[in-house]
Design an enzyme around this catalytic site. Structure first.
Site, PDB file in Angstrom:
ATOM      1  N   CYS A  11       0.833  -1.202   0.000  1.00 25.85           N
ATOM      2  CA  CYS A  11       0.000   0.000   0.000  1.00 25.85           C
ATOM      3  C   CYS A  11       0.863   1.245   0.000  1.00 25.85           C
ATOM      4  CB  CYS A  11      -0.920  -0.004   1.218  1.00 25.85           C
ATOM      5  SG  CYS A  11      -1.837   1.544   1.390  1.00 25.85           S
ATOM      6  N   LYS A  38     -10.685  -7.798   4.458  1.00 22.83           N
ATOM      7  CA  LYS A  38     -10.282  -7.167   5.712  1.00 22.83           C
ATOM      8  C   LYS A  38     -10.712  -8.005   6.902  1.00 22.83           C
ATOM      9  CE  LYS A  38     -10.411  -2.508   3.786  1.00 22.83           C
ATOM     10  NZ  LYS A  38     -10.877  -1.136   3.851  1.00 22.83           N
ATOM     11  N   SER A  64      -2.653   8.342   6.748  1.00 17.98           N
ATOM     12  CA  SER A  64      -1.188   8.387   6.584  1.00 17.98           C
ATOM     13  C   SER A  64      -0.576   9.718   7.000  1.00 17.98           C
ATOM     14  CB  SER A  64      -0.794   8.061   5.144  1.00 17.98           C
ATOM     15  OG  SER A  64      -1.388   8.963   4.222  1.00 17.98           O
TER      16      SER A  64
END
Lengths: 220, 241
Positions: A11, A38, A64
């Protein structure tokens, strides 16, 4: 006292946070998750169930750039974000240019062919010219100055993957983008970037056959 | 008094702002510009406004902000754009009540709640007005999931606002969509029994002087949105001809 990063090896958003963790020399453990399938427990930690997510002494931080700002403020080491309000605003504005003019065109280059792809490359270069101009104005090697900072690590993940998108036919010319190409080379040479990097062949294999465990020993 | 009418494609650029004058390039109905108008009002910052059409953008706008988006601020030769970047800049540079917390975890909380809003509420509220039947039900569920996360945060803090006892960065960031909520909800109210703190927050915000200063009523918002949906948004809705 242990910092845990919930991540996925391929990712690019989690990659941003892995870079800052490496750059600041922060010790942490990683728990990788599948983003396609997930685990249910992930939603209990982060209702958006996205990576990166950090757990630290009962605290939870996700997103992030939120993670990166948090790490920068809480841990010692080189500061990734500037103090000056206008310098800080510059980072936010360049991020917006990247998000609006560069990132979508990188994806488009990867997804299209022929004339559409050429057009996307042209728009990509228009966006990239803002980064080129900023580096030319500052005269520095990195967007963060003499060393990489918040913005360098924020955009790097897509530049690491860029050669796969550009392929053999699309090329950034040195005459047009001397500073950006210099930046790309300088970033590639950084130890924290190397620590977090994947070989292009591994990205390619994962793209062909998406699997969060691509490249790991089968016995896991 | 300078006109509030929007500059369009083909217009001449206005003179740059005088030294020391903060200029906000805006559009009266843009929710993103609304975020910055709220912080300017809350901090009592003096500024002048130049409104632009976002459908027919004046060419000179691209020279100031290559993304040609509002809000954009000009201040003593400096240019700042992106609503939340503008708001953080204003908070740091101007005196008055601080909108952003100092504590790293408190600051992170703001960023995470913003992400929840962006993911589950922002886009959904735009879409809801146009959806019917099962699709509308699904979108309403996403909206309510997002709202319940915000609700939980207010319950945990026990405070009336996301910023604490007074509104802060996040309150002003979210408010523009709540001011416009009557349209996607088609006049329905948010369920008080399920979302008591959010409903109270909505009322408390609506009552704030800085919110009233920046507000438009439902009818005016609707008139703009109808024009927008028809492909012909009128940035000057409500202004004298």
């Amino acid at each position: 006292g242990v910092l845990r990063l919930i991540s996925m090896r391929f990712c690019p958003f989690a990659h941003r946070t892995r870079l800052v963790l490496a750059a600041k020399g922060i010790e942490y453990e990683t728990v990788n998750v599948s983003l396609k399938n997930k685990p249910e427990w992930f939603f209990d930690i982060n209702p958006l169930a996205k990576v990166p997510t950090m757990q630290h002494d009962g605290k939870i931080v996700y997103e992030s750039l939120v993670c990166n700002e948090y790490l920068d403020q809480v841990f010692p080491g080189r500061k990734m974000l500037p103090e000056d309000p206008l310098d800080k605003a510059r980072i936010g504005m360049l991020q917006a240019i990247f998000d609006t003019k560069i990132l979508p065109t990188i994806y488009k280059i990867g997804r299209t062919e022929g004339e559409e792809r050429q057009d996307a490359f042209k728009v990509f270069k228009e966006g990239l010219s803002f980064i080129e101009k900023d580096l030319a104005t500052s005269g520095k090697s990195f967007l963060g100055g003499d060393q990489p900072g918040y913005l360098d690590y924020s955009i790097w993940p897509w530049f690491e993957r860029l050669p796969l998108k550009l392929g053999d036919d699309l090329k950034l010319q040195e005459a047009e983008f001397p500073k950006v190409l210099g930046w790309q080379a300088a970033m590639s040479g950084r130890s924290e970037v190397k620590t977090c990097a994947h070989a292009l062949a591994l990205y390619k294999a994962n793209n062909a056959n998406p699997d969060p465990d691509t490249g790991l020993d089968n016995s896991r | 008094m300078p006109s509030e009418k929007a500059f369009k494609t083909g217009s001449s650029a206005p003179d740059p702002p005088a030294p020391g004058v903060l200029r906000l390039i805006s559009m009266r109905f843009c929710p993103f510009a609304h975020r910055t108008r709220l912080v300017l009002a809350a901090k009592g910052i003096e500024y002048e406004t130049v409104n632009v059409s976002l459908k027919n953008k004046p060419e000179w706008f691209f020279d100031i902000n290559p993304l040609a988006k509002v809000p954009t601020m000009q201040h003593d030769g400096k240019i700042v754009y992106e609503s939340l970047v503008c708001n953080e800049y204003l908070d740091q540079v101007f005196p008055g009540r601080k909108m952003l917390p100092e504590d790293p975890l408190d600051k992170a909380r703001i960023g995470m709640l913003q992400a929840v809003f962006d993911d589950k509420i922002l886009g959904t509220s735009f879409k809801l007005g146009r959806l019917e039947g099962e699709e509308r039900q699904k979108a309403m569920k996403v909206l309510k999931d997002g709202l319940s996360i915000l609700e939980k945060d207010l319950v945990s803090s026990g405070k009336p606002f996301f910023g604490g006892d007074q509104p802060g960065f996040l309150d002003y960031s979210l408010w523009p969509w709540f001011e416009r909520l009557a349209m996607p909800l088609r006049g329905e109210k948010l369920p008080e029994a399920e979302l008591p703190k959010i409903v109270a927050w909505q009322a408390a915000m609506a009552d704030r002087p800085e919110v009233k200063t920046c507000a438009f009523d439902n009818a005016t918002h609707l008139k703009f949105v109808e024009g927008y949906r028809a492909g012909n948004p009128d940035p000057d809705v409500g202004l004298a001809a």
